[in-house]
Design an enzyme around this catalytic site. Structure first.
Site, PDB file in Angstrom:
ATOM      1  N   LYS A 185      -6.681   7.827 -19.580  1.00 27.64           N
ATOM      2  CA  LYS A 185      -6.947   8.369 -20.911  1.00 27.64           C
ATOM      3  C   LYS A 185      -5.737   8.152 -21.822  1.00 27.64           C
ATOM      4  O   LYS A 185      -5.353   7.036 -22.087  1.00 27.64           O
ATOM      5  CB  LYS A 185      -7.314   9.850 -20.799  1.00 27.64           C
ATOM      6  CG  LYS A 185      -8.385  10.158 -19.760  1.00 27.64           C
ATOM      7  CD  LYS A 185      -9.698   9.458 -19.991  1.00 27.64           C
ATOM      8  CE  LYS A 185     -10.817   9.982 -19.092  1.00 27.64           C
ATOM      9  NZ  LYS A 185     -10.570   9.886 -17.640  1.00 27.64           N
TER      10      LYS A 185
ATOM     11  N   ASP B  54      -4.455  20.268 -14.627  1.00 29.14           N
ATOM     12  CA  ASP B  54      -4.863  18.960 -15.138  1.00 29.14           C
ATOM     13  C   ASP B  54      -4.616  18.972 -16.641  1.00 29.14           C
ATOM     14  O   ASP B  54      -5.331  19.633 -17.390  1.00 29.14           O
ATOM     15  CB  ASP B  54      -6.340  18.731 -14.818  1.00 29.14           C
ATOM     16  CG  ASP B  54      -6.864  17.378 -15.313  1.00 29.14           C
ATOM     17  OD1 ASP B  54      -6.183  16.741 -16.148  1.00 29.14           O
ATOM     18  OD2 ASP B  54      -7.958  16.967 -14.878  1.00 29.14           O
TER      19      ASP B  54
ATOM     20  N   TYR C 169     -13.945  19.366 -15.388  1.00 28.36           N
ATOM     21  CA  TYR C 169     -14.442  17.998 -15.560  1.00 28.36           C
ATOM     22  C   TYR C 169     -15.524  17.710 -14.513  1.00 28.36           C
ATOM     23  O   TYR C 169     -15.327  17.941 -13.328  1.00 28.36           O
ATOM     24  CB  TYR C 169     -13.280  17.011 -15.409  1.00 28.36           C
ATOM     25  CG  TYR C 169     -13.700  15.571 -15.241  1.00 28.36           C
ATOM     26  CD1 TYR C 169     -14.421  14.920 -16.226  1.00 28.36           C
ATOM     27  CD2 TYR C 169     -13.377  14.865 -14.082  1.00 28.36           C
ATOM     28  CE1 TYR C 169     -14.803  13.591 -16.065  1.00 28.36           C
ATOM     29  CE2 TYR C 169     -13.763  13.556 -13.911  1.00 28.36           C
ATOM     30  CZ  TYR C 169     -14.486  12.925 -14.903  1.00 28.36           C
ATOM     31  OH  TYR C 169     -14.869  11.623 -14.737  1.00 28.36           O
TER      32      TYR C 169
ATOM     33  N   ARG D  35       0.833  -1.207   0.000  1.00 28.49           N
ATOM     34  CA  ARG D  35       0.000   0.000   0.000  1.00 28.49           C
ATOM     35  C   ARG D  35       0.866   1.255   0.000  1.00 28.49           C
ATOM     36  O   ARG D  35       0.540   2.251  -0.653  1.00 28.49           O
ATOM     37  CB  ARG D  35      -0.933  -0.009   1.214  1.00 28.49           C
ATOM     38  CG  ARG D  35      -1.678   1.308   1.413  1.00 28.49           C
ATOM     39  CD  ARG D  35      -2.796   1.190   2.428  1.00 28.49           C
ATOM     40  NE  ARG D  35      -2.438   0.481   3.634  1.00 28.49           N
ATOM     41  CZ  ARG D  35      -1.713   0.961   4.650  1.00 28.49           C
ATOM     42  NH1 ARG D  35      -1.231   2.200   4.576  1.00 28.49           N
ATOM     43  NH2 ARG D  35      -1.465   0.230   5.704  1.00 28.49           N
TER      44      ARG D  35
END
Length: 283
Positions: free
Chosen positions: A230, A205, A125, A74
């Site tokens: 993406k 972004d 977004y 983790r």
């Protein structure tokens, strides 16, 4: 006074642009850099394609330390570390944090700004807008959405943020260039210069264009966000996100909080997803 501020801002933008151009001439071409991303020869086998390290736990030495720096999956993993190094190098940054999705990366940014204020683009977004409205408003994280195409809009929002938030060190200007889905483009150097003037953080972004077309850190951004799902992933076979940190002191301070949230809260990609996303495999 207003004219003097505009002139100072213009000079700051020119300085950022010159530094970006100088940096471009010094480094390897972006196509070469991306072609080599994630291609580190495995030291134990000399394999040209790095392996996928699926282990969640790692051996201690006899003095109870972890000699290779990996403790638990983790917190860190060799395949994820390779992906993070590749992303940081691609963006011209100093370090990166990989997450299980772009939304998980955005969530970590919001969590790292207690008592702060986030200035968002009006065409943000929709997933991130929903997140801050339905989750983080209850955490006393203030925000506004503005048209970032004009200097006066950004300056007015920064003045409002300084006056109204309980922790001025946690003011963040969030640009999205090009925006999703409107494809509006923001003058990143202008926003960086204004954010710096107010002591605020600028994060961009740049999911749409990736480092192949825009390295936002070159234009003064403190942090960069990607949904690696993406175009960085590129094959519609992996979900992921990342935050890349530049060299500014304010950016590094927030990044350290984001890194802590990544390790403690655990919204991390699996080793296989890291490999697919560019940590040795696809991407």
């Amino acid at each position: 006074a207003a004219r003097a501020k505009r002139e100072a801002l213009r000079k700051k933008i020119e300085q950022v642009a010159r530094a970006a151009n100088d940096d471009v001439t010094r480094r390897r071409p972006i196509a070469t850099l991306l072609a080599h991303a994630g291609c580190e020869v495995d030291p134990s086998t000399s394999a040209l394609t790095p392996p996928i390290h699926m282990s969640s736990t790692f051996e201690r030495s006899t003095d109870l330390t972890f000699p290779n720096g990996f403790v638990y999956g983790r917190a860190s993993n060799p395949t994820r570390a390779l992906l993070e190094r590749s992303l940081a190098e691609a963006d011209g940054g100093e370090a990166a944090c990989a997450f299980a999705s772009g939304s998980a990366a955005a969530c970590a940014v919001f969590q790292a700004l207690p008592g702060g204020y986030v200035i968002l683009p009006h065409d943000l977004y929709h997933g991130n807008r929903t997140m801050i409205k339905t989750v983080f408003e209850e955490w006393d994280l203030k925000w506004c959405a503005i048209d970032m195409s004009a200097e006066e809009h950004v300056r007015e929002a920064l003045d409002k943020a300084v006056a109204s938030c309980s922790n001025p060190r946690n003011i963040l200007v969030w640009t999205e260039s090009p925006s999703n889905p409107c494809l509006n483009v923001v003058d990143l150097a202008m926003v960086s210069a204004l954010a710096s003037e107010f002591g605020a953080i600028h994060m961009s972004d740049t999911t749409w264009c990736t480092p192949a077309l825009c390295r936002a850190i070159d234009y003064g951004c403190d942090l960069v966000l990607h949904s690696t799902t993406k175009y960085l992933g590129g094959h519609s076979d992996v979900t992921g996100g990342a935050i890349v940190c530049g060299s500014t002191t304010r950016g590094k301070a927030v990044f350290q909080r984001i890194k802590h949230i990544q390790a403690v809260c655990g919204a991390v990609p699996s080793p296989f997803d890291c490999w697919l996303g560019g940590g040795g495999g696809g991407g």
